[in-house]
Design an enzyme around this catalytic site. Structure first.
Site, PDB file in Angstrom:
ATOM      1  CE  LYS A 137      -4.413  -1.828   1.304  1.00 23.15           C
ATOM      2  NZ  LYS A 137      -5.532  -1.942   2.239  1.00 23.15           N
ATOM      3  NE  ARG A 190      -7.687  -8.024  -0.072  1.00 24.63           N
ATOM      4  CZ  ARG A 190      -7.209  -7.181  -0.979  1.00 24.63           C
ATOM      5  NH1 ARG A 190      -6.196  -6.391  -0.699  1.00 24.63           N
ATOM      6  NH2 ARG A 190      -7.751  -7.123  -2.183  1.00 24.63           N
TER       7      ARG A 190
HETATM    8  C1  7PJ Z   1      -8.254  -4.318   1.413  1.00 31.82           C
HETATM    9  C2  7PJ Z   1      -9.283  -5.071   0.868  1.00 31.82           C
HETATM   10  C3  7PJ Z   1      -8.036  -4.368   2.819  1.00 31.82           C
HETATM   11  C4  7PJ Z   1      -9.862  -5.926   2.916  1.00 31.82           C
HETATM   12  C5  7PJ Z   1      -8.323  -3.956  -0.698  1.00 31.82           C
HETATM   13  C6  7PJ Z   1      -5.385  -2.931  -1.941  1.00 31.82           C
HETATM   14  C7  7PJ Z   1      -6.671  -2.237  -2.134  1.00 31.82           C
HETATM   15  N1  7PJ Z   1     -10.079  -5.876   1.606  1.00 31.82           N
HETATM   16  N2  7PJ Z   1      -9.313  -4.828  -0.459  1.00 31.82           N
HETATM   17  N3  7PJ Z   1      -8.870  -5.188   3.522  1.00 31.82           N
HETATM   18  N4  7PJ Z   1      -7.648  -3.637   0.409  1.00 31.82           N
HETATM   19  N5  7PJ Z   1     -10.639  -6.691   3.686  1.00 31.82           N
HETATM   20  O1  7PJ Z   1      -5.247  -4.136  -2.065  1.00 31.82           O
HETATM   21  O2  7PJ Z   1      -4.425  -2.183  -1.685  1.00 31.82           O
HETATM   22  O3  7PJ Z   1      -7.174  -3.717   3.420  1.00 31.82           O
HETATM   23  S1  7PJ Z   1      -8.044  -3.338  -2.276  1.00 31.82           S
END
Ligand code: 7PJ
Length: 261
Positions: free
Chosen positions: A205, A238
Site C-alpha cells: 500500500k 491479505r
Molecule cells: C483491502 C481489501 C483491505 C480488505 C483492498 C489494496 C486495495 N479488503 N481490499 N482489507 N484492500 N478486507 O489491495 O491495496 O485492506 S483493495
C-alpha cells in the site's frame, strides 16, 4: 489471504491477471505458495478508481470463482461492494464476502450474507473509494474504528448475520492518512476485544512510500506490518506476495510460541 485481482486498473498488479485463465493460474500459484484463502476481486478500490458496472464485475469474477472452486480446497472470498456479485459468487462456491463498503447504510449485502451463512469481512472505510483520501478526519481514529465495529456487529446481528460469521478489518488506507494508518497498526491488539478474527490488508500500500520515500520497495515494510500484526493477534493477512508473507508469519509464530507467559 492471497489477492487475485481480475481488474485492468488495480494499483499494484492491474491488468496482469485480467483474463480468467491468467487469474486462475495466478490463484493456483498463490495456493502453492501457501495461501489459506483466495480473495477474488473484479473492481479496483484504489483511491479515485472508476466504479465498475454489475454486469462487468460479474463477467470478470464469476468464471474465475467457478474454475477455482473445483480445483482448490481452501475457501474462496469475493472482494465486492455489490450484493448481486456477492450472491452470484457464493452460488458459484465462494464462502466469504470481503466487504470494503461495510460502512453502507442499506442492508441488502447483509441479507445475502445472513441467508448464505457465509463468512463476512467487515472493513472500516471513511467515505467511498472515490472520496476517501481527500481529507480523512478523525478525533481519535482507534476509538472511531472500535465504535464502528461495535455498531456494525449489532446491525449485522439484527440482519441475521451471526457473530461467528464476522471478521473485522481496520481498513488500512481506506479514508486514512499515514498517521491514521500508523495509529491503527500500533493499536491492532485492542481490536481483539471483539473476540472475532482480525484481518489486515497492508500489502504494497502507498502509505509505505509516504513513510519511507517515493520509490522505496514496498514488500519489506509490508512484511514488517504483517509480522507485527500477527504478534498483535491478527489471524488473516491479505497479501500479494504470498510466499514471502507466509515465511514472515511462520517465523513470527515460531517465536511467539516460545514466549513465556
Ligand atoms: C483491502 C481489501 C483491505 C480488505 C483492498 C489494496 C486495495 N479488503 N481490499 N482489507 N484492500 N478486507 O489491495 O491495496 O485492506 S483493495
Amino acid at each position: 489471504m492471497g489477492i487475485v485481482n481480475v481488474t485492468p486498473d488495480s494499483f499494484s498488479d492491474g491488468g496482469k491477471f485480467f483474463k480468467p485463465e491468467a487469474a486462475v493460474a495466478h490463484a493456483l500459484q498463490l495456493v502453492e505458495q501457501g495461501a489459506d484463502i483466495l480473495d477474488i476481486g473484479g473492481e479496483s478500490t484504489r483511491p479515485q478508481a472508476q466504479p465498475v458496472s454489475e454486469a462487468e464485475e460479474l463477467r470478470r469474477v464469476i468464471p474465475v470463482v467457478e474454475q477455482l472452486v473445483g480445483r482448490v480446497k481452501i475457501p474462496i472470498s469475493i472482494d465486492t461492494m455489490k450484493p448481486a456479485v456477492a450472491r452470484a459468487a457464493l452460488q458459484a462456491g465462494a464462502s466469504i464476502v470481503n466487504d470494503v463498503a461495510a460502512n453502507r447504510n442499506d442492508d441488502a449485502m447483509w441479507r445475502v450474507v445472513a441467508e448464505s451463512g457465509a463468512g463476512y469481512v467487515c472493513m472500516h472505510m471513511q467515505g467511498t473509494p472515490q472520496t476517501m483520501q481527500k481529507n480523512p478526519t478523525y478525533t481519535n481514529v482507534v476509538h472511531e474504528v472500535e465504535e464502528f465495529f461495535a455498531e456494525r456487529i449489532a446491525r449485522l446481528n439484527a440482519c441475521g448475520v451471526l457473530p461467528d460469521q464476522i471478521v473485522l478489518d481496520v481498513g488500512i488506507g481506506f479514508g486514512k492518512s499515514l498517521e491514521h494508518n500508523l495509529q491503527l497498526l500500533a493499536a491492532l491488539g485492542s481490536f481483539t476485544k471483539f473476540e472475532r478474527p482480525l484481518l489486515l490488508g497492508v500489502s504494497r500500500k502507498s502509505f509505505i512510500e509516504k513513510l519511507l520515500g517515493t520509490g522505496t520497495a514496498r514488500l519489506p515494510a509490508s512484511l514488517a506490518c504483517a509480522s507485527l500484526a500477527v504478534a498483535s493477534g491478527v489471524q488473516i493477512i491479505r497479501a500479494h506476495d504470498v510466499a514471502e508473507t507466509v515465511h514472515a508469519i511462520r517465523m513470527t509464530e515460531a517465536i511467539l510460541a516460545r514466549k513465556k507467559e
